[in-house]
Design a protein around this motif. Structure first.
Motif, PDB file in Angstrom:
ATOM      1  N   PHE A   1      47.547 -45.750   6.026  1.00  0.00           N
ATOM      2  CA  PHE A   1      48.891 -46.312   6.201  1.00  0.00           C
ATOM      3  C   PHE A   1      49.777 -45.227   6.796  1.00  0.00           C
ATOM      4  CE2 PHE A   1      53.245 -47.307   5.327  1.00  0.00           C
ATOM      5  CZ  PHE A   1      53.319 -48.674   5.564  1.00  0.00           C
ATOM      6  N   HIS A   2      50.332 -45.508   7.979  1.00  0.00           N
ATOM      7  CA  HIS A   2      51.186 -44.505   8.618  1.00  0.00           C
ATOM      8  C   HIS A   2      52.558 -45.051   9.026  1.00  0.00           C
ATOM      9  CE1 HIS A   2      47.931 -41.594   8.630  1.00  0.00           C
ATOM     10  NE2 HIS A   2      47.137 -42.506   9.153  1.00  0.00           N
ATOM     11  N   GLY A   3      52.858 -46.309   8.684  1.00  0.00           N
ATOM     12  CA  GLY A   3      54.193 -46.813   8.992  1.00  0.00           C
ATOM     13  C   GLY A   3      54.162 -48.162   9.683  1.00  0.00           C
ATOM     14  N   ARG A   4      55.377 -48.698   9.933  1.00  0.00           N
ATOM     15  CA  ARG A   4      55.502 -50.090  10.407  1.00  0.00           C
ATOM     16  C   ARG A   4      56.023 -50.230  11.829  1.00  0.00           C
ATOM     17  NH1 ARG A   4      54.312 -53.966   6.253  1.00  0.00           N
ATOM     18  NH2 ARG A   4      54.587 -52.927   4.275  1.00  0.00           N
ATOM     19  N   THR A   5      56.360 -49.124  12.484  1.00  0.00           N
ATOM     20  CA  THR A   5      56.770 -49.247  13.889  1.00  0.00           C
ATOM     21  C   THR A   5      55.509 -49.494  14.711  1.00  0.00           C
ATOM     22  OG1 THR A   5      56.578 -46.862  14.068  1.00  0.00           O
ATOM     23  CG2 THR A   5      58.780 -47.737  13.640  1.00  0.00           C
ATOM     24  N   LEU A   6      55.667 -49.956  15.942  1.00  0.00           N
ATOM     25  CA  LEU A   6      54.465 -50.392  16.664  1.00  0.00           C
ATOM     26  C   LEU A   6      53.442 -49.277  16.886  1.00  0.00           C
ATOM     27  CD1 LEU A   6      56.001 -52.950  19.170  1.00  0.00           C
ATOM     28  CD2 LEU A   6      54.476 -53.425  17.264  1.00  0.00           C
ATOM     29  N   GLY A   7      53.929 -48.050  17.107  1.00  0.00           N
ATOM     30  CA  GLY A   7      52.990 -46.932  17.292  1.00  0.00           C
ATOM     31  C   GLY A   7      52.305 -46.564  15.993  1.00  0.00           C
ATOM     32  N   SER A   8      53.110 -46.376  14.937  1.00  0.00           N
ATOM     33  CA  SER A   8      52.514 -45.973  13.650  1.00  0.00           C
ATOM     34  C   SER A   8      51.653 -47.098  13.073  1.00  0.00           C
ATOM     35  CB  SER A   8      53.603 -45.550  12.658  1.00  0.00           C
ATOM     36  OG  SER A   8      54.496 -46.605  12.390  1.00  0.00           O
ATOM     37  N   LEU A   9      52.009 -48.338  13.392  1.00  0.00           N
ATOM     38  CA  LEU A   9      51.204 -49.477  12.933  1.00  0.00           C
ATOM     39  C   LEU A   9      49.853 -49.509  13.657  1.00  0.00           C
ATOM     40  CD1 LEU A   9      51.530 -51.843  10.958  1.00  0.00           C
ATOM     41  CD2 LEU A   9      52.471 -53.198  12.821  1.00  0.00           C
TER      42      LEU A   9
ATOM     43  N   GLU B   1      45.755 -39.143   6.143  1.00  0.00           N
ATOM     44  CA  GLU B   1      46.543 -38.788   4.950  1.00  0.00           C
ATOM     45  C   GLU B   1      45.633 -37.917   4.063  1.00  0.00           C
ATOM     46  OE1 GLU B   1      48.335 -42.718   3.257  1.00  0.00           O
ATOM     47  OE2 GLU B   1      46.908 -43.189   4.831  1.00  0.00           O
ATOM     48  N   PRO B   2      46.154 -36.862   3.477  1.00  0.00           N
ATOM     49  CA  PRO B   2      45.292 -36.036   2.602  1.00  0.00           C
ATOM     50  C   PRO B   2      44.901 -36.767   1.321  1.00  0.00           C
ATOM     51  CG  PRO B   2      47.522 -35.157   2.674  1.00  0.00           C
ATOM     52  CD  PRO B   2      47.481 -36.272   3.661  1.00  0.00           C
ATOM     53  N   ILE B   3      45.752 -37.706   0.883  1.00  0.00           N
ATOM     54  CA  ILE B   3      45.393 -38.694  -0.144  1.00  0.00           C
ATOM     55  C   ILE B   3      45.958 -40.002   0.385  1.00  0.00           C
ATOM     56  CG2 ILE B   3      45.854 -39.529  -2.490  1.00  0.00           C
ATOM     57  CD1 ILE B   3      46.148 -36.659  -3.430  1.00  0.00           C
ATOM     58  N   GLN B   4      45.159 -41.051   0.411  1.00  0.00           N
ATOM     59  CA  GLN B   4      45.707 -42.319   0.911  1.00  0.00           C
ATOM     60  C   GLN B   4      46.587 -42.940  -0.165  1.00  0.00           C
ATOM     61  OE1 GLN B   4      42.274 -44.543   2.356  1.00  0.00           O
ATOM     62  NE2 GLN B   4      42.669 -43.765   4.416  1.00  0.00           N
ATOM     63  N   GLY B   5      47.866 -43.121   0.159  1.00  0.00           N
ATOM     64  CA  GLY B   5      48.823 -43.593  -0.832  1.00  0.00           C
ATOM     65  C   GLY B   5      48.857 -45.106  -0.965  1.00  0.00           C
ATOM     66  N   GLU B   6      49.268 -45.781   0.102  1.00  0.00           N
ATOM     67  CA  GLU B   6      49.463 -47.238   0.032  1.00  0.00           C
ATOM     68  C   GLU B   6      48.163 -47.971  -0.294  1.00  0.00           C
ATOM     69  OE1 GLU B   6      53.043 -46.669   0.111  1.00  0.00           O
ATOM     70  OE2 GLU B   6      52.579 -48.803   0.281  1.00  0.00           O
ATOM     71  N   THR B   7      47.047 -47.358   0.063  1.00  0.00           N
ATOM     72  CA  THR B   7      45.755 -48.022  -0.156  1.00  0.00           C
ATOM     73  C   THR B   7      45.280 -47.867  -1.596  1.00  0.00           C
ATOM     74  OG1 THR B   7      45.349 -47.533   2.120  1.00  0.00           O
ATOM     75  CG2 THR B   7      43.450 -48.231   0.903  1.00  0.00           C
ATOM     76  N   GLY B   8      46.037 -47.167  -2.405  1.00  0.00           N
ATOM     77  CA  GLY B   8      45.677 -47.115  -3.817  1.00  0.00           C
ATOM     78  C   GLY B   8      45.320 -45.737  -4.323  1.00  0.00           C
ATOM     79  N   ILE B   9      45.995 -44.723  -3.797  1.00  0.00           N
ATOM     80  CA  ILE B   9      45.765 -43.326  -4.246  1.00  0.00           C
ATOM     81  C   ILE B   9      44.268 -42.995  -4.154  1.00  0.00           C
ATOM     82  CG2 ILE B   9      46.385 -41.585  -6.003  1.00  0.00           C
ATOM     83  CD1 ILE B   9      48.831 -43.255  -5.100  1.00  0.00           C
ATOM     84  N   ILE B  10      43.796 -42.988  -2.926  1.00  0.00           N
ATOM     85  CA  ILE B  10      42.388 -42.656  -2.679  1.00  0.00           C
ATOM     86  C   ILE B  10      42.306 -41.151  -2.406  1.00  0.00           C
ATOM     87  CG2 ILE B  10      40.321 -43.175  -1.300  1.00  0.00           C
ATOM     88  CD1 ILE B  10      41.486 -45.682  -2.678  1.00  0.00           C
ATOM     89  N   VAL B  11      41.655 -40.450  -3.328  1.00  0.00           N
ATOM     90  CA  VAL B  11      41.555 -38.986  -3.215  1.00  0.00           C
ATOM     91  C   VAL B  11      40.191 -38.665  -2.596  1.00  0.00           C
ATOM     92  CG1 VAL B  11      41.666 -36.802  -4.494  1.00  0.00           C
ATOM     93  CG2 VAL B  11      42.885 -38.813  -5.359  1.00  0.00           C
ATOM     94  N   PRO B  12      40.170 -38.010  -1.435  1.00  0.00           N
ATOM     95  CA  PRO B  12      38.867 -37.708  -0.827  1.00  0.00           C
ATOM     96  C   PRO B  12      38.133 -36.592  -1.565  1.00  0.00           C
ATOM     97  CG  PRO B  12      40.614 -36.734   0.470  1.00  0.00           C
ATOM     98  CD  PRO B  12      41.287 -37.476  -0.649  1.00  0.00           C
ATOM     99  N   SER B  13      36.854 -36.448  -1.290  1.00  0.00           N
ATOM    100  CA  SER B  13      36.059 -35.395  -1.942  1.00  0.00           C
ATOM    101  C   SER B  13      36.552 -34.033  -1.494  1.00  0.00           C
ATOM    102  CB  SER B  13      34.591 -35.479  -1.547  1.00  0.00           C
ATOM    103  OG  SER B  13      34.172 -36.788  -1.507  1.00  0.00           O
TER     104      SER B  13
END
Ligand SMILES: Cc1ncc(COP(=O)(O)O)c(C=O)c1O
Length: 390
Positions: A134-142, A187-199
């Protein structure tokens, strides 16, 4: 001005586009980690304005800085030099390790700036992003945001040919990079997707791949920045340096401001990018005051310690082994509780018990309280969670 909350709800429906689903309370004021509604009912806030209000509501130092600057110069445009802007850029460089800033007013705008800058300096126009991003709602970030529910009615989007690869799979990035790839954005941790912490090691490996293949790495620290994860920026856990980094949310402690930060040599030239409000003296004064509070009150460390305290306590209380709970994860005070079913009902139940929580990605309760939250308040949150999850 309004005779009852009902009048607010009615007029909101009449005059405001219905893009948000809100609980039926009207919030009027806040202090520390709590907010009060129009009846004076007090809530412990674990939403934090969506990971914004790190220093707590109405921190006197931030309020004072805003008042003082408002009385001097609120806005003058970027056609002139102002001291707060330069001071903030220097401070950001000190705490982030990045070299130069471009100021804007929101997260999506900083992502827009990052995508533009990456295209400009590489002279390439294709991006790699992660599934779940998730990086935002403008057309580029979307265009670099993954979920169909955010994108589908707006397609085709601005950037075509964005490749989405599995998050937490560095090899997938290696395979996806082509001759026309400008940058990888993560994202270093995905926030909107449910706090997904990578290995551990994932971001480090991605950094190495990007350097080896001569592709820029854009790190989106909009949600993870300014102490939220127990470090100033989440990248510190992996000891990596992105080429470009986006920040916003907590930067102004509630005052809208964002920035795109980049390493030396990766920069726009005159007139290549601009923003009327970006980095205006008032926003910069708010951000400087907030950063000072984070430093002086040791909030980065506090976030790390309270995050660890929360994890220990939910484990000791057995919440993580309840059948309704799939996983509890996070770093610092960026915490996700993944349930086995949608959590909308839990949000309502918590509200009845004076706790604000929010549900992201349908089944994940996201907790991002102000970093000034007390242990007692955390205990109360945990006991309510225990009750409603049970
Ligand atoms: C990681 C990330 N990037 C970008 C954004 C967009 O920020 P804004 O809502 O300020 O445009 C968000 C907002 O939630 C975010 O979490």
């Amino acid at each position: 001005m309004f005779s009852s909350p009902e009048e607010v709800f009615e007029k909101e429906k009449k005059y405001i586009m219905q893009t948000y689903k809100r609980p039926r309370i009207v919030l009027k004021e806040g202090k520390g980690a709590t907010v009060k509604d129009s009846f004076g009912k007090e809530y412990i806030d674990c939403v934090g304005g969506i990971a914004v209000n790190v220093v707590g509501y109405c921190h006197p130092a931030v309020v004072e800085a805003i008042k003082e600057q408002a009385g001097k110069l609120m806005h003058i445009s970027n056609l002139y030099y102002t001291e707060p802007q330069v001071e903030l850029a220097e401070k950001l460089s000190e705490i982030s390790g990045m070299d130069k800033a471009f100021f804007c007013n929101s997260g999506a705008e900083s992502v827009e700036a990052a995508l533009k800058l990456a295209s400009k300096v590489t002279e390439k126009h294709k991006f790699i992003a992660a599934e779940g991003s998730f990086h935002g709602r403008t057309l580029g970030s979307l265009s670099v945001t993954f979920e169909t529910k955010f994108r589908s009615v707006f397609e085709p989007l601005l950037l075509n040919g964005v490749k989405f690869v599995r998050y937490n799979d560095a090899d997938a990035i290696r395979k996806a990079i082509a001759n026309d790839t400008a940058a990888v954005i993560l994202e270093p941790i995905q926030g909107e997707t449910g706090i997904i912490v990578p290995s551990e090691g994932y971001l480090k490996e991605v950094r190495e791949i990007c350097s080896e293949k001569d592709v820029l790495l854009i790190l989106d620290e909009i949600q993870t920045g300014f102490g939220r994860t127990g470090r100033w920026f989440c990248k510190e856990y992996e000891g990596i340096e992105p080429d470009i980094m986006t920040v916003a949310k907590a930067m102004g402690a509630g005052f809208p401001i964002g920035a795109m930060l980049a390493k030396e040599g990766i920069e726009f030239e005159t007139s290549e990018h601009a923003s009327t409000f970006g980095g205006n003296p008032l926003a910069c004064a708010a951000a400087l005051a907030s950063i000072k509070v984070i430093e002086e009150e040791g909030l980065v460390k506090r976030s790390r310690e309270l995050g660890a305290y929360f994890m220990e306590k939910v484990h000791d209380d057995g919440i993580d082994s309840k059948p309704a709970v799939k996983e509890i994860r996070g770093k610092g005070l960026m915490i996700g509780i993944e349930l086995t079913k949608p959590c909308g009902e839990m949000v309502d139940k918590a509200l009845e018990r004076n706790i604000l929580i929010n549900c992201t990605s349908d089944k994940v309760i996201r907790l991002a309280p102000p970093l000034v939250i007390s242990k007692e308040q955390i205990d109360r949150v945990i006991s309510v969670l225990y009750e409603i999850i049970k």
